[in-house]
Motif scaffolding. Structure first.
Motif, PDB file in Angstrom:
ATOM      1  N   GLY A   8       0.790  -1.223   0.000  1.00  0.00           N
ATOM      2  CA  GLY A   8       0.000   0.000   0.000  1.00  0.00           C
ATOM      3  C   GLY A   8       0.820   1.270   0.000  1.00  0.00           C
ATOM      4  O   GLY A   8       0.256   2.373   0.010  1.00  0.00           O
ATOM      5  N   ALA A   9       2.166   1.151   0.001  1.00  0.00           N
ATOM      6  CA  ALA A   9       3.013   2.349   0.003  1.00  0.00           C
ATOM      7  C   ALA A   9       3.081   2.983  -1.378  1.00  0.00           C
ATOM      8  O   ALA A   9       3.087   4.212  -1.525  1.00  0.00           O
ATOM      9  CB  ALA A   9       4.417   2.002   0.485  1.00  0.00           C
ATOM     10  N   LEU A  10       3.143   2.157  -2.415  1.00  0.00           N
ATOM     11  CA  LEU A  10       3.258   2.618  -3.794  1.00  0.00           C
ATOM     12  C   LEU A  10       1.859   2.609  -4.415  1.00  0.00           C
ATOM     13  O   LEU A  10       1.258   1.541  -4.605  1.00  0.00           O
ATOM     14  CB  LEU A  10       4.209   1.692  -4.560  1.00  0.00           C
ATOM     15  CG  LEU A  10       4.563   2.051  -6.001  1.00  0.00           C
ATOM     16  CD1 LEU A  10       5.155   3.451  -6.097  1.00  0.00           C
ATOM     17  CD2 LEU A  10       5.539   1.025  -6.564  1.00  0.00           C
ATOM     18  N   ARG A  11       1.362   3.805  -4.758  1.00  0.00           N
ATOM     19  CA  ARG A  11      -0.045   3.902  -5.121  1.00  0.00           C
ATOM     20  C   ARG A  11      -0.303   4.451  -6.525  1.00  0.00           C
ATOM     21  O   ARG A  11      -1.425   4.351  -7.021  1.00  0.00           O
ATOM     22  CB  ARG A  11      -0.779   4.788  -4.101  1.00  0.00           C
ATOM     23  CG  ARG A  11      -0.609   4.334  -2.658  1.00  0.00           C
ATOM     24  CD  ARG A  11      -1.523   5.104  -1.721  1.00  0.00           C
ATOM     25  NE  ARG A  11      -1.200   6.502  -1.580  1.00  0.00           N
ATOM     26  CZ  ARG A  11      -0.356   7.009  -0.689  1.00  0.00           C
ATOM     27  NH1 ARG A  11       0.281   6.202   0.147  1.00  0.00           N
ATOM     28  NH2 ARG A  11      -0.143   8.305  -0.609  1.00  0.00           N
ATOM     29  N   ARG A  56       6.080   6.040   0.434  1.00  0.00           N
ATOM     30  CA  ARG A  56       4.861   6.550   1.065  1.00  0.00           C
ATOM     31  C   ARG A  56       4.930   8.066   1.210  1.00  0.00           C
ATOM     32  O   ARG A  56       3.954   8.781   0.930  1.00  0.00           O
ATOM     33  CB  ARG A  56       4.670   5.908   2.437  1.00  0.00           C
ATOM     34  CG  ARG A  56       3.478   6.478   3.200  1.00  0.00           C
ATOM     35  CD  ARG A  56       3.559   6.253   4.689  1.00  0.00           C
ATOM     36  NE  ARG A  56       2.584   7.086   5.382  1.00  0.00           N
ATOM     37  CZ  ARG A  56       2.466   7.182   6.696  1.00  0.00           C
ATOM     38  NH1 ARG A  56       3.245   6.475   7.485  1.00  0.00           N
ATOM     39  NH2 ARG A  56       1.552   7.972   7.251  1.00  0.00           N
ATOM     40  N   MET A  57       6.080   8.579   1.647  1.00  0.00           N
ATOM     41  CA  MET A  57       6.222  10.020   1.829  1.00  0.00           C
ATOM     42  C   MET A  57       6.129  10.758   0.496  1.00  0.00           C
ATOM     43  O   MET A  57       5.497  11.822   0.397  1.00  0.00           O
ATOM     44  CB  MET A  57       7.532  10.325   2.537  1.00  0.00           C
ATOM     45  CG  MET A  57       7.559   9.877   3.993  1.00  0.00           C
ATOM     46  SD  MET A  57       9.149  10.191   4.805  1.00  0.00           S
ATOM     47  CE  MET A  57       9.201  11.989   4.817  1.00  0.00           C
ATOM     48  N   LEU A  58       6.761  10.208  -0.540  1.00  0.00           N
ATOM     49  CA  LEU A  58       6.693  10.862  -1.843  1.00  0.00           C
ATOM     50  C   LEU A  58       5.264  10.870  -2.377  1.00  0.00           C
ATOM     51  O   LEU A  58       4.825  11.856  -2.994  1.00  0.00           O
ATOM     52  CB  LEU A  58       7.640  10.161  -2.818  1.00  0.00           C
ATOM     53  CG  LEU A  58       9.134  10.335  -2.510  1.00  0.00           C
ATOM     54  CD1 LEU A  58       9.969   9.458  -3.420  1.00  0.00           C
ATOM     55  CD2 LEU A  58       9.565  11.789  -2.607  1.00  0.00           C
ATOM     56  N   GLU A  59       4.528   9.799  -2.148  1.00  0.00           N
ATOM     57  CA  GLU A  59       3.113   9.781  -2.537  1.00  0.00           C
ATOM     58  C   GLU A  59       2.331  10.837  -1.758  1.00  0.00           C
ATOM     59  O   GLU A  59       1.512  11.576  -2.332  1.00  0.00           O
ATOM     60  CB  GLU A  59       2.521   8.389  -2.282  1.00  0.00           C
ATOM     61  CG  GLU A  59       3.064   7.272  -3.173  1.00  0.00           C
ATOM     62  CD  GLU A  59       2.331   7.176  -4.504  1.00  0.00           C
ATOM     63  OE1 GLU A  59       1.616   8.125  -4.869  1.00  0.00           O
ATOM     64  OE2 GLU A  59       2.479   6.143  -5.184  1.00  0.00           O
ATOM     65  N   GLY A  83       0.906   6.385  11.684  1.00  0.00           N
ATOM     66  CA  GLY A  83       1.769   5.362  11.112  1.00  0.00           C
ATOM     67  C   GLY A  83       3.058   5.076  11.858  1.00  0.00           C
ATOM     68  O   GLY A  83       3.821   4.199  11.464  1.00  0.00           O
ATOM     69  N   GLN A  84       3.348   5.813  12.937  1.00  0.00           N
ATOM     70  CA  GLN A  84       4.500   5.505  13.783  1.00  0.00           C
ATOM     71  C   GLN A  84       5.810   5.411  12.997  1.00  0.00           C
ATOM     72  O   GLN A  84       6.479   4.384  12.961  1.00  0.00           O
ATOM     73  CB  GLN A  84       4.272   4.211  14.562  1.00  0.00           C
ATOM     74  CG  GLN A  84       3.067   4.239  15.472  1.00  0.00           C
ATOM     75  CD  GLN A  84       2.966   3.038  16.393  1.00  0.00           C
ATOM     76  OE1 GLN A  84       3.882   2.208  16.455  1.00  0.00           O
ATOM     77  NE2 GLN A  84       1.879   2.937  17.116  1.00  0.00           N
ATOM     78  N   VAL A  85       6.186   6.516  12.347  1.00  0.00           N
ATOM     79  CA  VAL A  85       7.435   6.551  11.590  1.00  0.00           C
ATOM     80  C   VAL A  85       8.601   6.841  12.535  1.00  0.00           C
ATOM     81  O   VAL A  85       8.425   7.406  13.620  1.00  0.00           O
ATOM     82  CB  VAL A  85       7.376   7.609  10.481  1.00  0.00           C
ATOM     83  CG1 VAL A  85       6.238   7.309   9.520  1.00  0.00           C
ATOM     84  CG2 VAL A  85       7.229   9.016  11.062  1.00  0.00           C
ATOM     85  N   PRO A 103      12.532   1.611   1.811  1.00  0.00           N
ATOM     86  CA  PRO A 103      11.862   2.128   0.618  1.00  0.00           C
ATOM     87  C   PRO A 103      10.364   2.345   0.781  1.00  0.00           C
ATOM     88  O   PRO A 103       9.808   3.280   0.190  1.00  0.00           O
ATOM     89  CB  PRO A 103      12.168   1.056  -0.432  1.00  0.00           C
ATOM     90  CG  PRO A 103      13.472   0.463   0.011  1.00  0.00           C
ATOM     91  CD  PRO A 103      13.410   0.459   1.517  1.00  0.00           C
ATOM     92  N   SER A 104       9.684   1.499   1.548  1.00  0.00           N
ATOM     93  CA  SER A 104       8.238   1.691   1.695  1.00  0.00           C
ATOM     94  C   SER A 104       7.918   3.030   2.325  1.00  0.00           C
ATOM     95  O   SER A 104       6.931   3.691   1.954  1.00  0.00           O
ATOM     96  CB  SER A 104       7.616   0.559   2.517  1.00  0.00           C
ATOM     97  OG  SER A 104       8.193   0.492   3.807  1.00  0.00           O
ATOM     98  N   LEU A 105       8.747   3.493   3.269  1.00  0.00           N
ATOM     99  CA  LEU A 105       8.517   4.791   3.893  1.00  0.00           C
ATOM    100  C   LEU A 105       8.905   5.923   2.944  1.00  0.00           C
ATOM    101  O   LEU A 105       8.206   6.941   2.849  1.00  0.00           O
ATOM    102  CB  LEU A 105       9.285   4.892   5.207  1.00  0.00           C
ATOM    103  CG  LEU A 105       9.124   6.182   5.995  1.00  0.00           C
ATOM    104  CD1 LEU A 105       7.660   6.527   6.218  1.00  0.00           C
ATOM    105  CD2 LEU A 105       9.857   6.080   7.345  1.00  0.00           C
TER     106      LEU A 105
END
Length: 373
Positions: free
Chosen positions: A21-24, A106-109, A240-242, A101-103
Protein backbone atom coordinates in the motif's frame (compact mmCIF):
# COMPACT_ATOMS: atom_id res chain seq x y z
CA UNK A 1 26.01 -8.13 -10.82
CA UNK A 2 24.24 -7.33 -14.08
CA UNK A 3 21.85 -4.62 -15.18
CA UNK A 4 19.25 -7.33 -15.72
CA UNK A 5 19.63 -8.57 -12.13
CA UNK A 6 19.14 -5.04 -10.80
CA UNK A 7 16.13 -4.35 -13.04
CA UNK A 8 14.42 -7.53 -11.88
CA UNK A 9 15.07 -6.61 -8.24
CA UNK A 10 13.61 -3.14 -8.80
CA UNK A 11 10.47 -4.56 -10.36
CA UNK A 12 10.11 -7.01 -7.49
CA UNK A 13 10.58 -4.18 -4.97
CA UNK A 14 7.90 -2.14 -6.73
CA UNK A 15 5.52 -5.11 -6.59
CA UNK A 16 6.08 -5.53 -2.85
CA UNK A 17 5.64 -1.82 -2.14
CA UNK A 18 2.40 -1.79 -4.13
CA UNK A 19 1.02 -4.80 -2.25
CA UNK A 20 1.95 -3.11 1.05
CA UNK A 21 0.00 0.00 0.00
CA UNK A 22 3.01 2.35 0.00
CA UNK A 23 3.26 2.62 -3.79
CA UNK A 24 -0.04 3.90 -5.12
CA UNK A 25 0.47 5.68 -8.45
CA UNK A 26 1.99 4.79 -11.79
CA UNK A 27 4.40 7.76 -11.87
CA UNK A 28 6.12 6.70 -8.66
CA UNK A 29 6.13 3.05 -9.71
CA UNK A 30 8.00 4.09 -12.86
CA UNK A 31 10.53 5.94 -10.68
CA UNK A 32 11.05 2.96 -8.34
CA UNK A 33 11.59 0.65 -11.32
CA UNK A 34 14.04 3.11 -12.91
CA UNK A 35 16.21 4.29 -10.00
CA UNK A 36 18.76 1.70 -8.80
CA UNK A 37 18.94 1.86 -5.01
CA UNK A 38 22.21 -0.10 -4.99
CA UNK A 39 24.03 2.76 -6.73
CA UNK A 40 23.54 4.79 -3.55
CA UNK A 41 24.95 1.98 -1.39
CA UNK A 42 28.21 1.30 -3.21
CA UNK A 43 30.11 2.22 -0.08
CA UNK A 44 28.33 -0.56 1.81
CA UNK A 45 26.15 -0.40 4.88
CA UNK A 46 26.00 -1.69 8.44
CA UNK A 47 23.83 -4.51 9.76
CA UNK A 48 23.04 -5.02 13.41
CA UNK A 49 24.29 -8.15 15.14
CA UNK A 50 23.17 -8.14 18.77
CA UNK A 51 24.29 -4.83 20.26
CA UNK A 52 26.91 -4.14 17.57
CA UNK A 53 27.06 -3.11 13.92
CA UNK A 54 29.02 -4.97 11.25
CA UNK A 55 29.85 -3.64 7.77
CA UNK A 56 28.44 -5.22 4.62
CA UNK A 57 30.56 -4.12 1.65
CA UNK A 58 29.63 -4.15 -2.02
CA UNK A 59 31.82 -7.13 -2.87
CA UNK A 60 30.08 -9.40 -0.34
CA UNK A 61 27.77 -12.15 -1.52
CA UNK A 62 24.15 -11.15 -1.05
CA UNK A 63 24.90 -7.40 -0.96
CA UNK A 64 22.81 -6.62 -4.05
CA UNK A 65 19.78 -8.53 -2.77
CA UNK A 66 20.01 -6.74 0.58
CA UNK A 67 19.97 -3.38 -1.22
CA UNK A 68 16.44 -4.19 -2.41
CA UNK A 69 14.97 -5.33 0.87
CA UNK A 70 12.40 -3.06 2.48
CA UNK A 71 14.76 -2.19 5.31
CA UNK A 72 16.57 0.89 6.54
CA UNK A 73 20.28 0.39 5.89
CA UNK A 74 22.66 2.31 8.14
CA UNK A 75 25.42 4.02 6.16
CA UNK A 76 27.19 6.11 8.81
CA UNK A 77 27.85 5.71 12.53
CA UNK A 78 28.96 8.27 15.12
CA UNK A 79 28.93 11.15 12.64
CA UNK A 80 31.95 10.11 10.57
CA UNK A 81 32.40 6.31 10.39
CA UNK A 82 31.40 4.55 7.15
CA UNK A 83 31.42 0.80 6.42
CA UNK A 84 34.84 0.83 4.74
CA UNK A 85 36.41 2.18 7.95
CA UNK A 86 35.56 -0.89 10.05
CA UNK A 87 37.01 -4.37 10.26
CA UNK A 88 34.90 -6.22 12.78
CA UNK A 89 32.20 -4.54 14.87
CA UNK A 90 31.32 -1.13 16.27
CA UNK A 91 29.06 -0.16 19.13
CA UNK A 92 28.04 3.45 18.48
CA UNK A 93 24.87 5.24 17.41
CA UNK A 94 23.87 5.47 13.70
CA UNK A 95 23.87 8.97 12.21
CA UNK A 96 22.85 8.39 8.58
CA UNK A 97 20.95 5.71 6.70
CA UNK A 98 19.05 4.76 3.58
CA UNK A 99 15.45 4.81 4.81
CA UNK A 100 13.30 1.75 4.12
CA UNK A 101 11.86 2.13 0.62
CA UNK A 102 8.24 1.69 1.70
CA UNK A 103 8.52 4.79 3.89
CA UNK A 104 10.42 6.75 1.24
CA UNK A 105 7.74 5.99 -1.34
CA UNK A 106 4.86 6.55 1.07
CA UNK A 107 6.22 10.02 1.83
CA UNK A 108 6.69 10.86 -1.84
CA UNK A 109 3.11 9.78 -2.54
CA UNK A 110 1.87 11.89 0.39
CA UNK A 111 3.82 14.87 -0.95
CA UNK A 112 1.31 15.00 -3.84
CA UNK A 113 3.74 16.33 -6.42
CA UNK A 114 2.48 17.44 -9.82
CA UNK A 115 4.26 17.87 -13.14
CA UNK A 116 6.28 21.08 -13.15
CA UNK A 117 6.59 21.32 -9.36
CA UNK A 118 9.84 22.48 -7.81
CA UNK A 119 10.83 20.52 -4.72
CA UNK A 120 13.11 21.19 -1.76
CA UNK A 121 14.37 18.13 0.10
CA UNK A 122 15.80 18.50 3.61
CA UNK A 123 18.32 15.73 4.23
CA UNK A 124 19.93 14.28 1.10
CA UNK A 125 21.19 11.18 2.91
CA UNK A 126 22.32 8.51 0.44
CA UNK A 127 20.53 10.34 -2.38
CA UNK A 128 18.06 7.56 -3.21
CA UNK A 129 14.93 9.62 -2.46
CA UNK A 130 16.58 12.55 -4.28
CA UNK A 131 16.99 10.30 -7.31
CA UNK A 132 13.32 9.32 -7.21
CA UNK A 133 12.35 13.01 -7.09
CA UNK A 134 14.69 13.74 -10.02
CA UNK A 135 13.14 10.98 -12.09
CA UNK A 136 9.63 12.23 -11.34
CA UNK A 137 10.18 15.99 -11.72
CA UNK A 138 13.47 16.46 -13.58
CA UNK A 139 16.73 17.14 -11.77
CA UNK A 140 16.61 20.87 -12.63
CA UNK A 141 13.52 21.10 -10.37
CA UNK A 142 15.04 19.40 -7.32
CA UNK A 143 17.13 21.03 -4.58
CA UNK A 144 18.42 18.90 -1.71
CA UNK A 145 20.15 20.17 1.43
CA UNK A 146 22.47 18.01 3.56
CA UNK A 147 24.31 19.14 6.69
CA UNK A 148 27.17 16.62 6.32
CA UNK A 149 29.51 17.36 3.41
CA UNK A 150 30.81 13.77 3.32
CA UNK A 151 27.27 12.38 3.10
CA UNK A 152 26.40 14.93 0.40
CA UNK A 153 29.51 14.04 -1.58
CA UNK A 154 28.71 10.32 -1.57
CA UNK A 155 25.12 11.09 -2.60
CA UNK A 156 26.43 13.16 -5.50
CA UNK A 157 28.47 10.20 -6.74
CA UNK A 158 25.42 7.92 -6.62
CA UNK A 159 23.19 10.46 -8.34
CA UNK A 160 25.65 11.14 -11.14
CA UNK A 161 26.05 7.38 -11.68
CA UNK A 162 22.29 7.34 -12.35
CA UNK A 163 22.47 10.38 -14.63
CA UNK A 164 20.89 12.85 -12.19
CA UNK A 165 22.37 16.25 -11.40
CA UNK A 166 20.08 18.14 -8.98
CA UNK A 167 21.11 21.19 -7.00
CA UNK A 168 22.91 19.72 -3.97
CA UNK A 169 23.55 22.11 -1.10
CA UNK A 170 25.70 21.53 1.99
CA UNK A 171 24.25 23.42 4.93
CA UNK A 172 21.74 23.53 7.74
CA UNK A 173 18.52 22.16 6.31
CA UNK A 174 16.50 23.88 9.03
CA UNK A 175 17.27 27.12 7.18
CA UNK A 176 16.01 25.66 3.90
CA UNK A 177 17.62 27.17 0.78
CA UNK A 178 16.25 30.63 0.08
CA UNK A 179 18.26 31.12 -3.13
CA UNK A 180 16.08 28.54 -4.85
CA UNK A 181 12.77 29.62 -3.32
CA UNK A 182 9.85 29.60 -3.68
CA UNK A 183 9.16 25.86 -3.86
CA UNK A 184 5.93 24.00 -4.58
CA UNK A 185 6.84 21.10 -2.29
CA UNK A 186 9.12 20.67 0.72
CA UNK A 187 9.94 17.26 2.14
CA UNK A 188 12.13 16.45 5.14
CA UNK A 189 13.85 13.08 5.46
CA UNK A 190 15.05 13.83 8.99
CA UNK A 191 12.96 14.38 12.10
CA UNK A 192 12.34 17.83 13.56
CA UNK A 193 11.05 18.74 17.02
CA UNK A 194 9.50 21.88 15.62
CA UNK A 195 8.88 22.69 11.99
CA UNK A 196 10.90 25.79 11.05
CA UNK A 197 8.92 28.74 9.75
CA UNK A 198 11.71 29.33 7.23
CA UNK A 199 10.35 26.35 5.26
CA UNK A 200 6.95 28.01 5.14
CA UNK A 201 8.48 31.29 4.00
CA UNK A 202 10.19 29.45 1.14
CA UNK A 203 7.03 27.61 0.00
CA UNK A 204 4.47 29.02 -2.41
CA UNK A 205 0.93 29.60 -1.09
CA UNK A 206 -0.92 26.36 -1.66
CA UNK A 207 2.33 24.42 -1.50
CA UNK A 208 2.69 21.30 0.64
CA UNK A 209 5.26 20.54 3.35
CA UNK A 210 5.78 16.97 4.57
CA UNK A 211 7.99 16.35 7.59
CA UNK A 212 8.40 13.91 10.50
CA UNK A 213 7.61 15.67 13.80
CA UNK A 214 9.67 14.00 16.51
CA UNK A 215 10.52 14.35 20.17
CA UNK A 216 13.21 13.35 22.60
CA UNK A 217 10.98 10.62 24.03
CA UNK A 218 11.17 8.93 20.61
CA UNK A 219 7.64 9.10 19.31
CA UNK A 220 7.26 10.64 15.86
CA UNK A 221 4.64 11.14 13.18
CA UNK A 222 4.47 12.51 9.66
CA UNK A 223 2.89 15.94 9.36
CA UNK A 224 1.40 17.16 6.09
CA UNK A 225 0.78 20.91 5.94
CA UNK A 226 -0.49 23.34 3.33
CA UNK A 227 0.91 26.87 3.25
CA UNK A 228 -1.58 29.74 3.24
CA UNK A 229 -1.33 33.21 1.72
CA UNK A 230 -0.99 34.58 5.27
CA UNK A 231 2.29 32.74 5.89
CA UNK A 232 0.64 30.22 8.20
CA UNK A 233 0.70 26.48 7.50
CA UNK A 234 -2.16 24.22 8.53
CA UNK A 235 -2.31 20.44 8.36
CA UNK A 236 -2.51 17.21 10.25
CA UNK A 237 -0.58 14.20 11.39
CA UNK A 238 -0.86 11.24 9.04
CA UNK A 239 -0.34 8.45 11.59
CA UNK A 240 1.77 5.36 11.11
CA UNK A 241 4.50 5.51 13.78
CA UNK A 242 7.44 6.55 11.59
CA UNK A 243 10.98 6.72 12.90
CA UNK A 244 13.67 9.10 11.68
CA UNK A 245 17.00 10.39 12.91
CA UNK A 246 16.60 13.92 14.21
CA UNK A 247 18.06 16.86 12.37
CA UNK A 248 21.48 17.26 13.97
CA UNK A 249 20.89 20.79 15.31
CA UNK A 250 17.83 19.44 17.16
CA UNK A 251 19.40 16.37 18.77
CA UNK A 252 19.14 16.25 22.58
CA UNK A 253 21.97 17.56 24.75
CA UNK A 254 24.18 15.12 26.68
CA UNK A 255 22.61 14.11 29.97
CA UNK A 256 25.79 14.88 31.88
CA UNK A 257 25.72 14.35 35.63
CA UNK A 258 22.30 13.12 36.68
CA UNK A 259 20.47 14.84 39.56
CA UNK A 260 20.08 13.38 43.02
CA UNK A 261 16.83 11.45 42.70
CA UNK A 262 16.44 11.34 46.47
CA UNK A 263 15.91 15.10 46.53
CA UNK A 264 12.83 16.94 45.34
CA UNK A 265 9.24 16.52 46.44
CA UNK A 266 7.39 13.22 46.36
CA UNK A 267 3.68 12.57 45.86
CA UNK A 268 1.38 9.82 44.56
CA UNK A 269 1.31 9.90 40.77
CA UNK A 270 -2.00 10.32 38.99
CA UNK A 271 -0.53 8.50 35.96
CA UNK A 272 2.30 5.98 36.06
CA UNK A 273 5.41 5.91 33.89
CA UNK A 274 4.15 2.81 32.06
CA UNK A 275 1.83 5.10 30.06
CA UNK A 276 4.94 6.15 28.11
CA UNK A 277 5.20 2.64 26.66
CA UNK A 278 2.27 3.56 24.42
CA UNK A 279 3.31 5.36 21.22
CA UNK A 280 0.36 7.79 21.08
CA UNK A 281 0.52 8.63 24.79
CA UNK A 282 4.25 9.24 24.51
CA UNK A 283 3.67 11.69 21.64
CA UNK A 284 1.15 13.55 23.79
CA UNK A 285 3.62 13.59 26.69
CA UNK A 286 6.23 15.14 24.41
CA UNK A 287 3.87 18.02 23.69
CA UNK A 288 3.82 18.82 27.41
CA UNK A 289 7.55 18.32 28.05
CA UNK A 290 9.08 18.96 24.67
CA UNK A 291 12.69 19.13 25.91
CA UNK A 292 12.57 16.14 28.24
CA UNK A 293 14.48 12.90 27.66
CA UNK A 294 13.32 9.55 28.99
CA UNK A 295 15.46 6.88 30.63
CA UNK A 296 15.21 3.99 33.07
CA UNK A 297 17.71 3.41 35.89
CA UNK A 298 18.26 0.40 38.09
CA UNK A 299 18.89 1.65 41.62
CA UNK A 300 19.08 -0.07 45.01
CA UNK A 301 15.40 0.54 45.56
CA UNK A 302 14.40 -0.89 42.16
CA UNK A 303 13.72 0.68 38.78
CA UNK A 304 13.40 4.44 38.43
CA UNK A 305 11.64 5.76 35.35
CA UNK A 306 13.01 9.23 34.74
CA UNK A 307 12.39 12.20 32.46
CA UNK A 308 15.02 14.94 32.46
CA UNK A 309 15.05 18.41 30.91
CA UNK A 310 18.78 19.14 30.93
CA UNK A 311 18.56 22.79 29.92
CA UNK A 312 15.84 23.65 32.43
CA UNK A 313 17.47 21.60 35.19
CA UNK A 314 14.14 19.87 35.82
CA UNK A 315 13.49 16.18 36.38
CA UNK A 316 10.90 13.68 37.50
CA UNK A 317 11.52 10.15 38.75
CA UNK A 318 8.74 7.57 39.04
CA UNK A 319 8.73 4.28 40.91
CA UNK A 320 6.10 1.60 41.33
CA UNK A 321 5.13 -0.06 44.59
CA UNK A 322 2.54 -2.69 43.78
CA UNK A 323 -0.29 -0.93 41.96
CA UNK A 324 0.66 2.55 43.14
CA UNK A 325 3.09 4.86 41.36
CA UNK A 326 4.90 7.67 43.13
CA UNK A 327 6.67 10.59 41.52
CA UNK A 328 9.50 12.72 42.90
CA UNK A 329 10.27 15.95 41.07
CA UNK A 330 12.98 18.58 41.23
CA UNK A 331 14.05 21.75 39.49
CA UNK A 332 12.21 24.92 38.51
CA UNK A 333 9.46 23.16 36.50
CA UNK A 334 7.34 20.21 37.76
CA UNK A 335 7.74 18.10 34.65
CA UNK A 336 5.43 15.24 35.55
CA UNK A 337 2.65 17.65 36.58
CA UNK A 338 2.67 19.01 33.00
CA UNK A 339 2.75 15.52 31.48
CA UNK A 340 -0.11 14.29 33.67
CA UNK A 341 -2.27 17.34 32.93
CA UNK A 342 -1.79 16.89 29.18
CA UNK A 343 -2.42 13.15 29.22
CA UNK A 344 -5.50 13.46 31.42
CA UNK A 345 -7.02 16.05 29.07
CA UNK A 346 -6.28 13.80 26.10
CA UNK A 347 -7.85 10.81 27.87
CA UNK A 348 -10.91 12.87 28.85
CA UNK A 349 -11.35 13.67 25.15
CA UNK A 350 -11.45 9.97 24.36
CA UNK A 351 -7.72 9.47 23.58
CA UNK A 352 -8.12 10.41 19.90
CA UNK A 353 -5.66 8.76 17.51
CA UNK A 354 -2.74 10.81 16.27
CA UNK A 355 -4.09 10.97 12.73
CA UNK A 356 -6.86 13.19 14.11
CA UNK A 357 -4.36 15.74 15.48
CA UNK A 358 -4.04 19.10 13.74
CA UNK A 359 -0.85 21.11 13.27
CA UNK A 360 -0.49 24.86 12.77
CA UNK A 361 2.80 26.68 12.26
CA UNK A 362 2.95 30.47 12.48
CA UNK A 363 5.93 32.86 12.69
CA UNK A 364 5.52 32.59 16.47
CA UNK A 365 5.85 28.82 16.57
CA UNK A 366 4.17 25.44 16.24
CA UNK A 367 0.90 24.30 17.79
CA UNK A 368 -0.46 20.74 17.81
CA UNK A 369 -3.99 20.07 19.01
CA UNK A 370 -6.47 17.21 19.11
CA UNK A 371 -10.29 17.27 18.79
CA UNK A 372 -12.22 17.84 21.99
CA UNK A 373 -14.85 15.36 23.15
Amino acid sequence: MTVTDSAALRRDLADRLAVAGALRTGSWRTAVEAVPRHEFLRGGFFRRFGSAWRPVLADREGWLDLCYTDDSLVTQIAGTIVPGDIRGEIRREPTSSSTLPSLVVRMLEDLQVADGNRALEIGTGTGYSTGLLCHRLGDDRVTSVEVDDGVSGRASVGLSACGYFPNLVVGDGLAGHKDGAPYDRVIATCGVRELPHTWIEQTKPGGIILAPLCGWMHSSELAQLTVGHDGVAHGRLLGGQVQFMLARPQTPPPLGMLPDFESGEERPARIGADVLDDWDARFVAQLAASRAQRLSLTLDGGTQHVIVDVEAGAWAGLARDGEQWTVRQGGPVPLWDAVEDHLLRWQADGSPALDRFEVMVTPEGQRITWPSA
